[in-house]
Design a protein around this motif. Structure first.
Motif, mmCIF file in Angstrom:
data_model
loop_
_atom_site.group_PDB
_atom_site.id
_atom_site.type_symbol
_atom_site.label_atom_id
_atom_site.label_comp_id
_atom_site.label_asym_id
_atom_site.label_seq_id
_atom_site.Cartn_x
_atom_site.Cartn_y
_atom_site.Cartn_z
ATOM 1 N N VAL A 224 22.120 21.123 32.371
ATOM 2 C CA VAL A 224 20.961 21.533 31.282
ATOM 3 C C VAL A 224 20.053 20.263 31.707
ATOM 4 O O VAL A 224 19.991 19.424 30.983
ATOM 5 N N ASP A 228 15.861 24.115 30.000
ATOM 6 C CA ASP A 228 17.108 24.742 29.502
ATOM 7 C C ASP A 228 17.927 24.421 28.273
ATOM 8 O O ASP A 228 17.174 25.455 27.240
ATOM 9 N N GLN A 229 17.018 23.265 27.262
ATOM 10 C CA GLN A 229 17.606 23.109 26.348
ATOM 11 C C GLN A 229 16.015 23.374 25.234
ATOM 12 O O GLN A 229 16.546 24.352 24.286
#
Length: 338
Positions: A224, A228-229
């Motif tokens: 990730v 994405d986070q």
């Protein structure tokens, strides 16, 4: 309504200061009662509540014991207020803790959120004296002088103990605006309290453990990136804002989706509960005040060197990451510039 009030002077024992106990309660007029009630009660703005605890028997918590005695018999008000002041005097172990006046107050028939009325006991400490000007008319001229006193703008320290849930340590609202370099003095050393196991607690803890998982654990186990986070954080916050109740299975399915990521989060939550010695429910009503308080920690910001910061609020598909001969880059898609 304020019905009883007494003031004691509690100095810092470590700094060779003294304890002064009043022999009688304060007698105040109705106008002063209203002023003091506003000053004390308006300091408590958060819905976060605590409860007394003890390492052995709850009755061995000194403040719990004194408060229980007063609720049982108001004739013990002055005697137990002295015990409260003595306990505060004895537990001071930090030279930076300021001495001050301690008000012990009994309130009758306070109004709760559900409309019911309940008595409460307040313990308030004033430490930081503010300068103020006194202007007096003497003969045909004004004179101006400086003095020091208690500002009504902000309460230094206080707690409000509601006469409910005695068996589990009562329900308590707490404020500490003047920590003096000792964050444990009021909450732990004096009151010995911990957060109540209610919907505010479960909302706050679930948000906290998920944020830590996304930031700390997720990048270690899965491929990730920062966008994405940011997407996970945004989805989780939106879930809490839009739902009335929290369901763990529904949350993980909608926000995490991937079964391997879900399994990782389950393990992370279990480890967190064991380490912190707490139990976070998997189904509870969502407290929107706790959501609002914690959302500032969910800001999805991607910082790029010292040149740029990207704030991610929505669709993950509208941001792409890449690299060419000039270096790393992000490509952003939008419909309108504002």
């Amino acid at each position: 309504m304020l019905s009883k009030i007494i003031v004691h002077k509690v100095g810092n024992k470590i700094n060779q200061e003294h304890l002064f106990l009043s022999e009688t309660e304060l007698q105040v007029e109705d106008e002063m009662k209203e002023l003091l009630t506003d000053y004390f009660i308006n300091a408590f703005k958060s819905e976060e509540q605590f409860q007394f605890y003890s390492d052995s028997y709850l009755s061995l918590n000194p403040i719990y014991s004194s408060v229980a005695e007063i609720f049982e018999d108001r004739d013990k008000f002055r005697f137990e207020s002295e015990n409260i002041a003595k306990h505060l005097f004895e537990i001071t172990q930090n030279t930076r803790v300021q001495g001050g006046e301690v008000f012990v107050v009994y309130f009758e028939g306070g109004l709760m959120e559900d409309g019911s009325q309940i008595d409460s006991i307040g313990i308030f400490k004033t430490e930081d004296k503010k300068p103020f000007l006194k202007i007096n008319l003497k003969e045909e001229n004004y004179e101006i002088d400086k003095d020091y006193g208690i500002s009504l703008a902000k309460l230094d320290k206080g707690c409000l103990i509601y006469n409910t849930d005695k068996e589990t340590g009562y329900a308590i609202s707490v404020v500490d605006n003047n920590k003096n370099g000792d964050q444990y003095y009021w909450f732990e050393d004096f009151l010995k309290i911990r957060q109540r196991d209610d919907e505010y607690f479960h909302t706050q803890e679930t948000l906290s453990v998920f944020k830590d998982f996304v930031i700390k654990q997720l990048p270690q186990e899965f491929d990730v990136n920062k966008p994405d986070q940011a997407d996970f954080l945004t989805k989780s916050l939106n879930f809490f804002k839009e739902k009335e109740t929290f369901d763990f299975e529904e949350f993980t399915t909608e926000v995490l989706a991937d079964k391997n990521v879900i399994e990782s989060f389950v393990n992370y939550k279990t480890d967190y509960e064991q380490e912190m010695q707490v139990s976070i429910s998997e189904e509870f009503p969502i407290n929107q005040t706790a959501v609002k308080k914690n959302q500032r920690y969910f800001k999805s910001i991607i910082k790029l060197d010292k040149n740029f910061s990207i704030y991610v609020h929505g669709d993950r598909k509208k941001i792409e990451q890449g690299q060419d001969e000039h270096g790393k880059y992000y490509r952003l898609y939008f419909e309108e510039e504002k």
